[in-house]
Design a protein around this motif. Structure first.
Motif, PDB file in Angstrom:
ATOM      1  N   ALA A  48      30.072  52.533  47.404  1.00 44.21           N
ATOM      2  CA  ALA A  48      30.308  51.447  46.452  1.00 44.21           C
ATOM      3  C   ALA A  48      29.816  50.144  47.064  1.00 44.21           C
ATOM      4  CB  ALA A  48      31.796  51.342  46.121  1.00 44.21           C
ATOM      5  N   MET A  49      29.038  49.383  46.298  1.00 39.92           N
ATOM      6  CA  MET A  49      28.520  48.096  46.751  1.00 39.92           C
ATOM      7  C   MET A  49      29.322  46.994  46.075  1.00 39.92           C
ATOM      8  SD  MET A  49      25.982  49.211  48.666  1.00 39.92           S
ATOM      9  CE  MET A  49      24.565  48.136  48.878  1.00 39.92           C
ATOM     10  N   ILE A  50      30.045  46.201  46.876  1.00 42.12           N
ATOM     11  CA  ILE A  50      30.987  45.215  46.357  1.00 42.12           C
ATOM     12  C   ILE A  50      30.485  43.809  46.668  1.00 42.12           C
ATOM     13  CG2 ILE A  50      33.381  44.403  46.421  1.00 42.12           C
ATOM     14  CD1 ILE A  50      34.098  47.191  47.632  1.00 42.12           C
ATOM     15  N   GLY A  51      30.233  43.017  45.644  1.00 39.76           N
ATOM     16  CA  GLY A  51      29.859  41.630  45.841  1.00 39.76           C
ATOM     17  C   GLY A  51      31.063  40.795  46.253  1.00 39.76           C
ATOM     18  N   LEU A  52      30.806  39.650  46.891  1.00 38.92           N
ATOM     19  CA  LEU A  52      31.905  38.802  47.355  1.00 38.92           C
ATOM     20  C   LEU A  52      32.796  38.329  46.217  1.00 38.92           C
ATOM     21  CD1 LEU A  52      30.142  36.611  50.076  1.00 38.92           C
ATOM     22  CD2 LEU A  52      31.917  38.335  50.447  1.00 38.92           C
ATOM     23  N   GLY A  53      32.252  38.270  45.005  1.00 41.97           N
ATOM     24  CA  GLY A  53      33.053  37.839  43.864  1.00 41.97           C
ATOM     25  C   GLY A  53      33.687  38.976  43.104  1.00 41.97           C
ATOM     26  N   GLY A  54      33.642  40.192  43.656  1.00 48.42           N
ATOM     27  CA  GLY A  54      34.095  41.361  42.905  1.00 48.42           C
ATOM     28  C   GLY A  54      35.495  41.849  43.185  1.00 48.42           C
ATOM     29  N   SER A  59      48.428  42.739  40.053  1.00 50.23           N
ATOM     30  CA  SER A  59      49.814  42.257  39.973  1.00 50.23           C
ATOM     31  C   SER A  59      50.792  43.176  40.705  1.00 50.23           C
ATOM     32  CB  SER A  59      50.232  42.113  38.504  1.00 50.23           C
ATOM     33  OG  SER A  59      50.081  43.345  37.823  1.00 50.23           O
ATOM     34  N   ASP A  60      50.393  44.427  40.904  1.00 50.43           N
ATOM     35  CA  ASP A  60      51.285  45.353  41.622  1.00 50.43           C
ATOM     36  C   ASP A  60      51.032  45.327  43.129  1.00 50.43           C
ATOM     37  OD1 ASP A  60      48.856  46.598  41.788  1.00 50.43           O
ATOM     38  OD2 ASP A  60      49.497  48.503  40.915  1.00 50.43           O
ATOM     39  N   GLY A  61      50.192  44.391  43.589  1.00 49.30           N
ATOM     40  CA  GLY A  61      49.960  44.239  45.023  1.00 49.30           C
ATOM     41  C   GLY A  61      48.862  45.105  45.582  1.00 49.30           C
ATOM     42  N   THR A  62      48.136  45.827  44.720  1.00 47.89           N
ATOM     43  CA  THR A  62      47.034  46.657  45.203  1.00 47.89           C
ATOM     44  C   THR A  62      45.714  45.880  45.102  1.00 47.89           C
ATOM     45  OG1 THR A  62      46.726  47.635  43.011  1.00 47.89           O
ATOM     46  CG2 THR A  62      48.180  48.801  44.555  1.00 47.89           C
ATOM     47  N   VAL A  63      44.730  46.334  45.878  1.00 51.22           N
ATOM     48  CA  VAL A  63      43.429  45.672  45.905  1.00 51.22           C
ATOM     49  C   VAL A  63      42.388  46.576  45.257  1.00 51.22           C
ATOM     50  CG1 VAL A  63      41.640  44.647  47.364  1.00 51.22           C
ATOM     51  CG2 VAL A  63      44.052  44.442  48.020  1.00 51.22           C
ATOM     52  N   HIS A  64      41.715  46.058  44.257  1.00 58.47           N
ATOM     53  CA  HIS A  64      40.632  46.754  43.585  1.00 58.47           C
ATOM     54  C   HIS A  64      39.367  45.907  43.653  1.00 58.47           C
ATOM     55  CE1 HIS A  64      43.993  49.103  42.025  1.00 58.47           C
ATOM     56  NE2 HIS A  64      43.125  50.028  41.648  1.00 58.47           N
ATOM     57  N   VAL A  92      28.670  50.279  36.967  1.00 60.37           N
ATOM     58  CA  VAL A  92      29.639  49.387  37.607  1.00 60.37           C
ATOM     59  C   VAL A  92      31.021  49.977  37.367  1.00 60.37           C
ATOM     60  CG1 VAL A  92      30.575  47.055  37.752  1.00 60.37           C
ATOM     61  CG2 VAL A  92      28.150  47.395  37.228  1.00 60.37           C
ATOM     62  N   ALA A  93      31.751  50.211  38.450  1.00 62.03           N
ATOM     63  CA  ALA A  93      33.057  50.861  38.335  1.00 62.03           C
ATOM     64  C   ALA A  93      34.149  49.964  38.920  1.00 62.03           C
ATOM     65  CB  ALA A  93      33.036  52.199  39.074  1.00 62.03           C
ATOM     66  N   ARG A  94      35.340  50.104  38.382  1.00 63.75           N
ATOM     67  CA  ARG A  94      36.507  49.434  38.964  1.00 63.75           C
ATOM     68  C   ARG A  94      37.123  50.400  39.962  1.00 63.75           C
ATOM     69  NH1 ARG A  94      42.101  47.971  38.455  1.00 63.75           N
ATOM     70  NH2 ARG A  94      42.390  45.711  38.173  1.00 63.75           N
ATOM     71  N   ILE A  95      36.993  50.111  41.227  1.00 62.90           N
ATOM     72  CA  ILE A  95      37.423  51.051  42.266  1.00 62.90           C
ATOM     73  C   ILE A  95      38.659  50.534  42.993  1.00 62.90           C
ATOM     74  CG2 ILE A  95      35.027  51.810  42.621  1.00 62.90           C
ATOM     75  CD1 ILE A  95      35.232  50.257  45.373  1.00 62.90           C
ATOM     76  N   SER A  96      39.383  51.450  43.593  1.00 63.47           N
ATOM     77  CA  SER A  96      40.486  51.089  44.478  1.00 63.47           C
ATOM     78  C   SER A  96      39.927  50.864  45.884  1.00 63.47           C
ATOM     79  CB  SER A  96      41.537  52.198  44.505  1.00 63.47           C
ATOM     80  OG  SER A  96      42.466  51.966  45.561  1.00 63.47           O
ATOM     81  N   VAL A  97      40.004  49.650  46.369  1.00 69.29           N
ATOM     82  CA  VAL A  97      39.534  49.350  47.726  1.00 69.29           C
ATOM     83  C   VAL A  97      40.396  50.082  48.750  1.00 69.29           C
ATOM     84  CG1 VAL A  97      39.183  47.501  49.428  1.00 69.29           C
ATOM     85  CG2 VAL A  97      38.559  47.135  47.021  1.00 69.29           C
ATOM     86  N   LEU A 124      36.640  37.898  53.433  1.00 70.49           N
ATOM     87  CA  LEU A 124      37.323  38.289  54.668  1.00 70.49           C
ATOM     88  C   LEU A 124      38.821  38.484  54.435  1.00 70.49           C
ATOM     89  CD1 LEU A 124      35.492  35.989  57.234  1.00 70.49           C
ATOM     90  CD2 LEU A 124      35.429  38.479  57.166  1.00 70.49           C
ATOM     91  N   LEU A 125      39.417  37.657  53.597  1.00 71.46           N
ATOM     92  CA  LEU A 125      40.846  37.796  53.325  1.00 71.46           C
ATOM     93  C   LEU A 125      41.151  39.098  52.585  1.00 71.46           C
ATOM     94  CD1 LEU A 125      41.680  34.103  52.386  1.00 71.46           C
ATOM     95  CD2 LEU A 125      42.292  35.317  54.487  1.00 71.46           C
ATOM     96  N   PHE A 126      40.305  39.453  51.611  1.00 66.86           N
ATOM     97  CA  PHE A 126      40.491  40.738  50.936  1.00 66.86           C
ATOM     98  C   PHE A 126      40.273  41.894  51.917  1.00 66.86           C
ATOM     99  CE2 PHE A 126      39.822  38.313  46.965  1.00 66.86           C
ATOM    100  CZ  PHE A 126      40.872  38.825  46.213  1.00 66.86           C
ATOM    101  N   ALA A 127      39.311  41.730  52.835  1.00 66.42           N
ATOM    102  CA  ALA A 127      39.052  42.771  53.828  1.00 66.42           C
ATOM    103  C   ALA A 127      40.252  42.945  54.760  1.00 66.42           C
ATOM    104  CB  ALA A 127      37.802  42.421  54.634  1.00 66.42           C
ATOM    105  N   GLN A 128      40.913  41.850  55.083  1.00 64.45           N
ATOM    106  CA  GLN A 128      42.110  41.952  55.924  1.00 64.45           C
ATOM    107  C   GLN A 128      43.222  42.714  55.208  1.00 64.45           C
ATOM    108  OE1 GLN A 128      43.218  38.060  57.414  1.00 64.45           O
ATOM    109  NE2 GLN A 128      41.139  37.646  58.139  1.00 64.45           N
ATOM    110  N   LEU A 129      43.345  42.490  53.909  1.00 64.60           N
ATOM    111  CA  LEU A 129      44.330  43.253  53.136  1.00 64.60           C
ATOM    112  C   LEU A 129      43.995  44.735  53.143  1.00 64.60           C
ATOM    113  CD1 LEU A 129      44.816  40.934  50.016  1.00 64.60           C
ATOM    114  CD2 LEU A 129      46.462  41.338  51.863  1.00 64.60           C
ATOM    115  N   ALA A 130      42.702  45.060  53.028  1.00 64.45           N
ATOM    116  CA  ALA A 130      42.292  46.466  53.060  1.00 64.45           C
ATOM    117  C   ALA A 130      42.634  47.096  54.405  1.00 64.45           C
ATOM    118  CB  ALA A 130      40.793  46.574  52.783  1.00 64.45           C
ATOM    119  N   ALA A 131      42.424  46.346  55.499  1.00 58.69           N
ATOM    120  CA  ALA A 131      42.733  46.885  56.834  1.00 58.69           C
ATOM    121  C   ALA A 131      44.223  47.179  56.972  1.00 58.69           C
ATOM    122  CB  ALA A 131      42.271  45.903  57.906  1.00 58.69           C
TER     123      ALA A 131
END
Length: 362
Positions: A48-54, A59-64, A92-97, A124-131
């Motif tokens: 999956a190729m994710i742009g910085l604005g994607g 609302s449930d605290g998950t990252v997509h 273009v798909a809505r994926i669970s990060v 970077l902040l979204f990436a930290q949440l994924a980690a």
């Protein structure tokens, strides 16, 4: 090897791999990211190729994220792969990060300076949440935040670096240049690809004010001593897990040069490449910087070397794997994807108890 299609060995356990890029529209078919993504698809992995604005924090605290997804596995070459992703009807798909196994951070902050200054830090902040959700994020997003501009390089041992001044003050810049007999390099603290890089010599001081203005208008300037060996270009040596990337006895290494009279050897500035082996100085420098790269979780990095000094360390979007492959015929990108498969296996063996920083360079 020219990036053409070939039969790839499929991994025993397919993984889900995401690439964070600036934007799919600005990707180019000679980018390392495109080569890595295509090789992963060919090995049977989902990409999956994710742009910085994607990114989306739900609302449930998950990252997509909204991501561009390849529709085939049998791409002829990198251009064919990218054309599919950039097509008007691209998938273009809505994926669970959080469901990804690996998230590779491959965006260039310098490209966002003017139009989207908010984008790199947001990514970077979204990436930290994924980690935190046990996705293996490479390079480590916390330390990449610390490396958001070229001051990161100043944290490496003094022995590897040219003498450097970082300032906004014009008189400080001129004083530094005078102390180095009128020979220096001026470049922006935040930037890449050789943009606004000037070589100052005693012969062109009449244009010094214009050079300084061109650099400091966007922020701090870096002023470095000029290394005479730079007239022959520089050496790009890629590192993986903190060590020089080597496969089948060949290093992912090449010399970049510019024979047009332009002092910049960056490929985006019109530079050319030729096959090169890292010499004793290059390997010594790589050995000196390895502990910090490993400690900071810098999985993939690009060392730019001139003589016995290192000009820069690229940890955001280190490129050149495709060039190294074409010069050597060695499948460096396949080696990287296989290494990611290995890391995912280690994460599972240890029941996801290893930290992201540990896995990054393990």
């Amino acid at each position: 090897m020219n990036g053409s299609s070939r039969r790839e060995p499929h991994a025993a356990h397919p993984i889900k791999l995401g690439f964070v890029i600036n934007d799919i529209a600005t990707e180019k078919d000679n980018y390392t990211t495109v080569r890595l993504a295509r090789r992963a698809v060919a090995r049977g992995h989902s990409v999956a190729m994710i742009g910085l604005g994607g990114f989306i924090y739900d609302s449930d605290g998950t990252v997509h994220a909204h991501a561009h997804v390849p529709r085939r596995t049998d791409y002829r070459d990198d251009a064919d792969f990218l054309a599919d992703l950039q097509a008007a009807d691209a998938e273009v798909a809505r994926i669970s990060v959080e469901a990804l196994d690996v998230l590779m951070l491959r965006s260039d902050p310098a490209e966002e300076l003017n139009e989207r200054p908010w984008a790199p830090n947001s990514g970077l902040l979204f990436a930290q949440l994924a980690a935190l959700r046990h996705v293996i994020v490479l390079n480590d997003p916390t330390h990449l935040t610390d490396a958001s501009n070229k001051t990161y390089f100043q944290h490496f041992p003094e022995e590897v670096r040219p003498v450097t001044c970082i300032t906004l003050d014009v008189e400080e810049i001129k004083s530094f240049i005078a102390a180095h007999d009128g020979h220096c390099v001026i470049k922006p603290l935040q930037g890449s690809g050789g943009q606004s890089v000037f070589v100052v010599t005693p012969d062109n001081t009449a244009n010094l004010n214009q050079m300084i203005d061109a650099v400091v208008r966007d922020g701090y300037a870096i002023v470095q001593e000029y290394l005479p060996e730079a007239r022959n270009g520089d050496l790009r040596l890629l590192t993986l897990n903190g060590r020089p990337l080597q496969v089948d006895g060949k290093y992912a290494c090449f010399r970049r040069y510019n024979d047009s009279g332009d002092a910049r050897s960056n490929i985006t500035a019109g530079g050319k490449v030729e096959l090169a082996e890292p010499d004793a100085d290059a390997l010594r420098l790589a050995g000196i910087v390895a502990p910090k790269l490993i400690r900071d979780g810098m999985y993939l990095a690009g060392l730019d070397i001139v003589g016995d000094k290192m000009m820069e360390i690229n940890v955001d979007t280190p490129g050149g794997i495709n060039m190294a492959e074409e010069l050597t015929g060695v499948d460096f990108s396949g080696h990287v994807i296989a290494d990611l498969e290995r890391k995912v296996g280690l994460r599972e063996h240890y029941n996801r108890t290893l930290s992201n920083n540990e896995l990054a360079t393990m």
